[in-house]
Motif scaffolding. Structure first.
Motif, PDB file in Angstrom:
ATOM      1  N   PRO A 142       0.841  -1.203   0.000  1.00 26.74           N
ATOM      2  CA  PRO A 142       0.000   0.000   0.000  1.00 26.74           C
ATOM      3  C   PRO A 142       0.878   1.256   0.000  1.00 26.74           C
ATOM      4  N   LEU A 143       0.561   2.186  -0.877  1.00 24.86           N
ATOM      5  CA  LEU A 143       1.319   3.436  -0.995  1.00 24.86           C
ATOM      6  C   LEU A 143       0.368   4.616  -0.979  1.00 24.86           C
ATOM      7  N   ASP A 144       0.807   5.704  -0.370  1.00 23.70           N
ATOM      8  CA  ASP A 144       0.101   6.979  -0.442  1.00 23.70           C
ATOM      9  C   ASP A 144       0.824   7.802  -1.490  1.00 23.70           C
ATOM     10  N   ALA A 149       4.436  12.300  -4.588  1.00 21.06           N
ATOM     11  CA  ALA A 149       4.335  13.484  -5.444  1.00 21.06           C
ATOM     12  C   ALA A 149       5.083  14.654  -4.816  1.00 21.06           C
ATOM     13  N   GLU A 150       4.970  14.816  -3.488  1.00 22.90           N
ATOM     14  CA  GLU A 150       5.691  15.887  -2.795  1.00 22.90           C
ATOM     15  C   GLU A 150       7.197  15.698  -2.937  1.00 22.90           C
ATOM     16  N   VAL A 177      -2.702   3.385  -3.286  1.00 23.14           N
ATOM     17  CA  VAL A 177      -2.615   2.369  -4.339  1.00 23.14           C
ATOM     18  C   VAL A 177      -1.750   1.225  -3.847  1.00 23.14           C
ATOM     19  N   LEU A 178      -1.776   0.131  -4.571  1.00 26.60           N
ATOM     20  CA  LEU A 178      -0.839  -0.964  -4.339  1.00 26.60           C
ATOM     21  C   LEU A 178       0.256  -0.835  -5.393  1.00 26.60           C
ATOM     22  N   VAL A 184       7.123   3.544  -8.731  1.00 22.81           N
ATOM     23  CA  VAL A 184       6.184   4.664  -8.852  1.00 22.81           C
ATOM     24  C   VAL A 184       6.962   5.973  -8.923  1.00 22.81           C
ATOM     25  N   LEU A 185       7.987   6.111  -8.093  1.00 19.40           N
ATOM     26  CA  LEU A 185       8.811   7.330  -8.142  1.00 19.40           C
ATOM     27  C   LEU A 185       9.492   7.474  -9.508  1.00 19.40           C
TER      28      LEU A 185
END
Length: 192
Positions: A142-144, A149-150, A177-178, A184-185
């Motif tokens: 699980p990711l926020d 984004a910050e 999201v998973l 993702v980065l």
């Protein structure tokens, strides 16, 4: 006379087999010469046909591997350019003699982060190599997306400012999201 009849009767069969082998040889030479689209026609169900099928599979796999290799090089180039441009922007801003100490410290901290990012990129290149070989391990947790984004905005802030394109981030609550945080980065960096 019977032997002559058998010999004459076998000639078309031998000639057809020879043509198929010559076609296969030409395909091998084309592939060896760099024609990655080289394929041969598969005729019949005998050993020569199986050999032709094997050649076509091998040629397709070589074509896929070379395409993946080109993509790896393109990704590596893109991924390396971003922190290098960012570092260049910070160095240019740090040359400003009128820069106050807190801002200078912030720029230096961000520049250090970019150096760390370059180090991580070396590891990521290894990951890309593993992906090419089909051995990449991707986490699913699980990711926020808000903090990610910050982090990207912070990472590119000086470069954006130097290019007179300041970045702004407006999020109330980042979606969850998973996924794999590092992957993702990478995607966010590529988008920015």
């Amino acid at each position: 006379m019977l032997a002559l009849g058998v010999g004459v009767g076998a000639y078309p069969v031998v000639r057809r087999l020879t043509r198929r082998l010559e076609t296969l040889q030409a395909g091998v030479e084309s592939l060896g010469g760099g024609d990655l689209a080289a394929r041969v026609k598969v005729e019949g169900g005998d050993e020569v046909a199986r050999l032709a099928q094997s050649f076509n599979r091998a040629a397709a796999r070589i074509e896929q591997l070379l395409a993946a290799h080109k993509a790896l090089l393109a990704n590596a180039s893109h991924e390396l350019r971003t922190p290098l441009f960012s570092l260049g922007g910070f160095l240019e801003l740090l040359d400003d003699e009128e820069l106050d100490e807190p801002t200078r410290d912030e720029f230096l901290a961000t520049a250090r982060d970019q150096v760390k990012r370059l180090s991580k990129l070396a590891t990521e290149l290894l990951d890309l190599s593993r992906a090419d070989a089909g051995r990449l391990r991707v986490e699913c947790e699980p990711l926020d997306l808000g903090p990610l984004a910050e982090a990207a905005v912070d990472e590119f802030a000086a470069l954006a400012l130097a290019g007179d394109h300041p970045l702004e981030l407006s999020i109330d609550e980042g979606p969850r999201v998973l996924g794999d945080e590092q992957r993702v980065l990478q995607i966010i960096r590529a988008l920015v």
